[in-house]
Design an enzyme around this catalytic site. Sequence first.
Site, mmCIF file in Angstrom:
data_model
loop_
_atom_site.group_PDB
_atom_site.id
_atom_site.type_symbol
_atom_site.label_atom_id
_atom_site.label_comp_id
_atom_site.label_asym_id
_atom_site.label_seq_id
_atom_site.Cartn_x
_atom_site.Cartn_y
_atom_site.Cartn_z
ATOM 1 N N SER A 20 0.693 78.032 90.831
ATOM 2 C CA SER A 20 -0.594 77.507 91.040
ATOM 3 C C SER A 20 -0.626 76.077 90.428
ATOM 4 O O SER A 20 -1.604 75.021 90.681
ATOM 5 C CB SER A 20 -1.972 78.180 90.888
ATOM 6 O OG SER A 20 -2.084 78.449 89.560
ATOM 7 N N ASP B 146 -11.000 76.548 91.948
ATOM 8 C CA ASP B 146 -11.433 77.686 91.938
ATOM 9 C C ASP B 146 -12.803 78.081 92.628
ATOM 10 O O ASP B 146 -13.709 77.236 92.576
ATOM 11 C CB ASP B 146 -11.508 78.148 90.698
ATOM 12 C CG ASP B 146 -9.847 78.129 90.093
ATOM 13 O OD1 ASP B 146 -8.950 77.711 90.908
ATOM 14 O OD2 ASP B 146 -9.630 78.347 88.811
ATOM 15 N N HIS C 1 -5.430 77.117 84.392
ATOM 16 C CA HIS C 1 -5.918 75.876 85.441
ATOM 17 C C HIS C 1 -6.548 74.714 84.746
ATOM 18 O O HIS C 1 -6.892 74.932 83.601
ATOM 19 C CB HIS C 1 -6.964 76.424 86.618
ATOM 20 C CG HIS C 1 -6.096 77.019 87.734
ATOM 21 N ND1 HIS C 1 -6.858 78.075 88.913
ATOM 22 C CD2 HIS C 1 -4.624 77.499 87.875
ATOM 23 C CE1 HIS C 1 -5.984 78.437 89.634
ATOM 24 N NE2 HIS C 1 -4.700 78.167 89.241
#
Length: 141
Positions: free
Chosen positions: A32, A105, A80
């Site tokens: 990701s 997200d 992230h």
Amino acid sequence: MDIDYKEIASYVIILIIVLIAAQHLNVVVSGSMEPTFYRGDIVLVEKANFLGINEFDPNTVEVGDVVVYDAAWYDQPVIHRIINITDINGTTMYVIKGDNNGRPDPYYVTSDQIQEKVVTFNDNLVIIPKIGYLSLWLRGL
């Protein structure tokens, strides 16, 4: 048989250093965040609370920081990037997104959820490429 206490103390100190260092390394388990880092890479992190020591304050993270947080939508910590910071009813909320993901997200994140921040050196994230594959294999990931 003589016991060499200096040697035992040396081993204990080395073991403590290794255990502390290991707590500051995180294996990347997904793609990701590509191309910033890849599955199997290891990132060096600082912790919001490590044995009572605050290595960074989650309330001071900024847009662009890569953080590890307890996601409401996933059962493991997520690594992230913060892409926006907003205020909702007096509470600072963070919008977080994987660099390789098409959208942020699914939920806002509070500073209480942010547990770690990836360390930067000269404006570059500290990444150790590929050596985390052994950990992924051992964990069956």
